[in-house]
Design an enzyme around this catalytic site. Structure first.
Site, PDB file in Angstrom:
ATOM      1  N   LYS A 171       0.881  -1.184   0.000  1.00 23.09           N
ATOM      2  CA  LYS A 171       0.000   0.000   0.000  1.00 23.09           C
ATOM      3  C   LYS A 171       0.908   1.221   0.000  1.00 23.09           C
ATOM      4  O   LYS A 171       1.449   1.632   1.032  1.00 23.09           O
ATOM      5  CB  LYS A 171      -0.912   0.056   1.220  1.00 23.09           C
ATOM      6  CG  LYS A 171      -1.967   1.152   1.033  1.00 23.09           C
ATOM      7  CD  LYS A 171      -2.407   1.824   2.296  1.00 23.09           C
ATOM      8  CE  LYS A 171      -1.638   3.031   2.706  1.00 23.09           C
ATOM      9  NZ  LYS A 171      -1.646   4.186   1.808  1.00 23.09           N
ATOM     10  N   CYS A 280      13.741  11.498   6.638  1.00 18.04           N
ATOM     11  CA  CYS A 280      13.583  11.080   8.036  1.00 18.04           C
ATOM     12  C   CYS A 280      14.874  11.234   8.816  1.00 18.04           C
ATOM     13  O   CYS A 280      14.844  11.539  10.000  1.00 18.04           O
ATOM     14  CB  CYS A 280      13.086   9.649   8.090  1.00 18.04           C
ATOM     15  SG  CYS A 280      14.095   8.530   7.133  1.00 18.04           S
TER      16      CYS A 280
HETATM   17  P1  NAD Z   1       2.265   8.754   7.554  1.00 16.88           P
HETATM   18  O1  NAD Z   1       2.590   8.037   8.802  1.00 16.88           O
HETATM   19  O2  NAD Z   1       1.187   9.748   7.559  1.00 16.88           O
HETATM   20  O3  NAD Z   1       1.862   7.718   6.387  1.00 16.88           O
HETATM   21  C1  NAD Z   1       2.697   6.657   6.025  1.00 16.88           C
HETATM   22  C2  NAD Z   1       1.861   5.563   5.387  1.00 16.88           C
HETATM   23  O4  NAD Z   1       0.966   5.044   6.357  1.00 16.88           O
HETATM   24  C3  NAD Z   1       0.988   6.042   4.217  1.00 16.88           C
HETATM   25  O5  NAD Z   1       0.937   5.030   3.231  1.00 16.88           O
HETATM   26  C4  NAD Z   1      -0.380   6.202   4.868  1.00 16.88           C
HETATM   27  O6  NAD Z   1      -1.469   6.066   3.977  1.00 16.88           O
HETATM   28  C5  NAD Z   1      -0.363   5.046   5.858  1.00 16.88           C
HETATM   29  N1  NAD Z   1      -1.286   5.205   6.985  1.00 16.88           N
HETATM   30  C6  NAD Z   1      -1.821   6.349   7.468  1.00 16.88           C
HETATM   31  N2  NAD Z   1      -2.653   6.067   8.494  1.00 16.88           N
HETATM   32  C7  NAD Z   1      -2.627   4.726   8.653  1.00 16.88           C
HETATM   33  C8  NAD Z   1      -3.273   3.833   9.556  1.00 16.88           C
HETATM   34  N3  NAD Z   1      -4.115   4.278  10.484  1.00 16.88           N
HETATM   35  N4  NAD Z   1      -3.014   2.514   9.448  1.00 16.88           N
HETATM   36  C9  NAD Z   1      -2.156   2.048   8.517  1.00 16.88           C
HETATM   37  N5  NAD Z   1      -1.538   2.837   7.616  1.00 16.88           N
HETATM   38  C10 NAD Z   1      -1.755   4.167   7.699  1.00 16.88           C
HETATM   39  O7  NAD Z   1       3.659   9.353   7.072  1.00 16.88           O
HETATM   40  P2  NAD Z   1       3.944  10.269   5.824  1.00 16.88           P
HETATM   41  O8  NAD Z   1       3.402  11.627   6.137  1.00 16.88           O
HETATM   42  O9  NAD Z   1       3.531   9.580   4.579  1.00 16.88           O
HETATM   43  O10 NAD Z   1       5.557  10.303   5.852  1.00 16.88           O
HETATM   44  C11 NAD Z   1       6.280  11.138   6.689  1.00 16.88           C
HETATM   45  C12 NAD Z   1       6.749  10.412   7.937  1.00 16.88           C
HETATM   46  O11 NAD Z   1       7.489   9.249   7.602  1.00 16.88           O
HETATM   47  C13 NAD Z   1       7.715  11.247   8.755  1.00 16.88           C
HETATM   48  O12 NAD Z   1       7.402  11.145  10.121  1.00 16.88           O
HETATM   49  C14 NAD Z   1       9.063  10.613   8.491  1.00 16.88           C
HETATM   50  O13 NAD Z   1      10.039  10.800   9.475  1.00 16.88           O
HETATM   51  C15 NAD Z   1       8.706   9.190   8.336  1.00 16.88           C
HETATM   52  N6  NAD Z   1       9.735   8.482   7.573  1.00 16.88           N
HETATM   53  C16 NAD Z   1      10.570   7.592   8.219  1.00 16.88           C
HETATM   54  C17 NAD Z   1      11.570   6.951   7.520  1.00 16.88           C
HETATM   55  C18 NAD Z   1      12.511   5.969   8.163  1.00 16.88           C
HETATM   56  O14 NAD Z   1      13.100   5.187   7.457  1.00 16.88           O
HETATM   57  N7  NAD Z   1      12.672   5.977   9.464  1.00 16.88           N
HETATM   58  C19 NAD Z   1      11.712   7.178   6.168  1.00 16.88           C
HETATM   59  C20 NAD Z   1      10.864   8.080   5.552  1.00 16.88           C
HETATM   60  C21 NAD Z   1       9.854   8.713   6.269  1.00 16.88           C
END
Ligand code: NAD
Length: 479
Positions: A171, A280
């Site tokens: 997803k 991140c």
């Molecule tokens: P997000 O957490 O909003 O979404 C990430 C994914 O989760 C998306 O596909 C979203 O649709 C899905 N999602 C949202 N709600 C959900 C739920 N209730 N259940 C299951 N899936 C759900 O994050 P974002 O805004 O897309 O990305 C930014 C965040 O990602 C930042 O906090 C960043 O630090 C983090 N990030 C971490 C890394 C790492 O490797 N540590 C890498 C990149 C980004």
């Protein structure tokens, strides 16, 4: 009206019905709607998981050499279609074209090659005590990914899972899903058995949660925010799935008094401002000796000159817009709150950058006089915002760097690399770069503390998708 991108399930693109619910994909530079995907439902998840479950016994029995060949062919496809992928990524999440080619697509290709190397070197059954210890694929993997380095994050999960012998339901982020649709096209051309790789588009509440709760999913691998990571883990706990989480960070750049200020400032700025700060592992808290603060203020502001926002479709642009207006609003609020709490705006700010009046643009921002109690010192901004804080001595620098619920990454600068290594060992983070060293896709990547659970990249990233089985009494059975 253009047809929405359909799901890819069981080796086929699903046909949308007459009135499909569509999620628009918006170009953050122009705010034009560039495409749409189907909004998946729990029923779509059921079909995809069933397909992956059926395919698992077939794929897990395919010899490693053939799995490696398939993933090599996928890496070649990404490389061959680098321009198309970069153009797509630029349209959906605003990365400048040159950056998208090198850092978004280029890193994804490198990820796959590092994983392939790890798979080729995977050790076979090992005698331990009276037993034989073997590794086996976890099973059906649900991969949930964000929008900031979307292709990189997808291939780290899907590439490793496929090499391990797992089947996958992906997803992708609803903000930047089009690169995943291209990836599915390339996978389709590989001729893998139906159901080995599936994509269900949609949002987190419908598709993400259905995957986390599904009893036939063996593992959820998630990259995203801390808050959603917690929710994913809670839902997955209902069926005791394996969960890997790559979450946010608030990483510190610790610059010691003997480091060259100009070059360290340029390297910190690159880490903090590239990809519009939506990285991140970005080094967003700059910690410098207190008596050097005046020189550092000047250097940090000067370093923003290389990161002025502009049209991501121009080859000369180093920084595009943020990925969405929603993200711009979040970043804007962080900046305004920091100033209200007493931080001094040294560069940038929450308004539109000079010469830009629309789109999700924000200027590279430097905040001085940032204290540990301020929210901008503690909360992940996920935008081009660098904070500057003085420290009194080395122990104080380490204390400030570790003063975070996160533990994803860090950086240390010193004219003496061994001294920098000593400080690096004291940081409670999953990665640390010395004197500007950045992501190493052949080595483990992941977080301490609330930055996550598990590791991606290379051998450690492959092992996440393997179970360990002890076959007792079998120590001497394999010659
Ligand atoms: P997000 O957490 O909003 O979404 C990430 C994914 O989760 C998306 O596909 C979203 O649709 C899905 N999602 C949202 N709600 C959900 C739920 N209730 N259940 C299951 N899936 C759900 O994050 P974002 O805004 O897309 O990305 C930014 C965040 O990602 C930042 O906090 C960043 O630090 C983090 N990030 C971490 C890394 C790492 O490797 N540590 C890498 C990149 C980004």
């Amino acid at each position: 009206m253009r047809q929405p991108v359909p799901h890819y399930i069981d080796g086929a693109w699903t046909r949308p019905g007459p009135d499909p619910v569509v999620i628009d994909v918006i170009d953050p530079a122009t705010l034009d709607t560039v495409a749409g995907t189907l909004a998946g439902t729990a029923a779509d998840v059921d079909r995809a998981v069933l397909a992956a479950r059926r395919a698992f016994p077939v794929w897990s029995e395919v010899p490693m050499g053939e799995r490696v060949d398939a993933v090599k062919a996928l890496a070649t496809a990404l490389d061959t279609h680098r321009d198309r992928l970069a153009e797509t990524l630029s349209r959906e999440m605003g990365a400048p074209l040159s950056f998208a080619r090198q850092a978004q697509v280029g890193v994804a290709v490198a990820d796959l090659h590092a994983l392939i190397g790890a798979a080729e070197n995977l050790s076979g059954p090992t005698p331990v005590s009276q037993s034989l210890v073997v590794t086996e694929p976890v099973g059906v993997v649900a991969a949930i990914t964000p929008w900031n380095f979307p292709l990189h994050q997808i291939v780290l999960k899907a590439g490793a899972a496929l090499l391990a012998g797992c089947t996958v339901v992906l997803k992708p982020s609803e903000v930047a899903p089009l690169n995943a649709a291209l990836l599915a096209e390339f996978v389709d051309e590989l001729g893998l058995p139906d159901g080995v790789f599936n994509v269900v588009f949609g949002d987190g509440a419908q598709v993400g949660e259905a995957l986390c709760a599904h009893p036939d999913v063996d593992m959820v691998t998630f990259t995203g925010s801390r808050a959603v990571g917690e929710r994913v883990a809670r839902i997955a706990a209902g069926t005791i799935k394996k969960v890997a989480l790559e979450l946010g960070g608030k990483s510190a750049a610790v610059v010691l008094e003997d480091a060259d200020i100009t070059s360290a400032a340029a390297q910190v700025a690159r880490s903090c401002f590239a990809n519009s700060g939506q990285t991140c592992a970005a080094l967003t808290r700059l910690l410098v000796p207190r008596d050097l603060l005046p020189a550092w203020r000047t250097a940090a502001v000067a370093a923003t000159a290389d990161w002025q926002p502009g049209d991501p479709r121009l080859e000369t642009t180093s920084m595009g817009p943020l990925a969405s207006l929603v993200q711009r609003e979040r970043v804007r609020r962080h900046i305004d709150r920091a100033v209200a709490e007493g931080a001094h705006l040294l560069a940038g700010g929450s308004g539109f950058p000079a010469g830009l009046s629309g789109g999700a643009y924000i200027a590279p921002t430097v905040l001085g006089d940032v204290e540990p109690g301020m929210s901008v010192f503690r909360e992940e901004v996920f935008g081009p915002v660098l904070t500057l804080t003085g420290y009194d001595h080395e122990d104080h620098a380490v204390e400030l760097a570790n003063d975070s619920v996160y533990g994803l990454s860090g950086g240390v600068w010193s004219a003496d690399p061994l001294r920098a290594l000593g400080v690096a060992r004291r940081l409670r983070t999953g990665t640390v770069g010395i004197n500007g060293a950045g992501l190493d896709v052949g080595a483990p990547f992941g977080g301490y503390k609330q930055s996550g659970v598990g590791r991606e990249c290379g051998a450690a990233g492959l092992e996440e998708f393997l179970e360990t089985k002890t076959v007792m009494g079998a120590r001497d059975l394999l010659g």
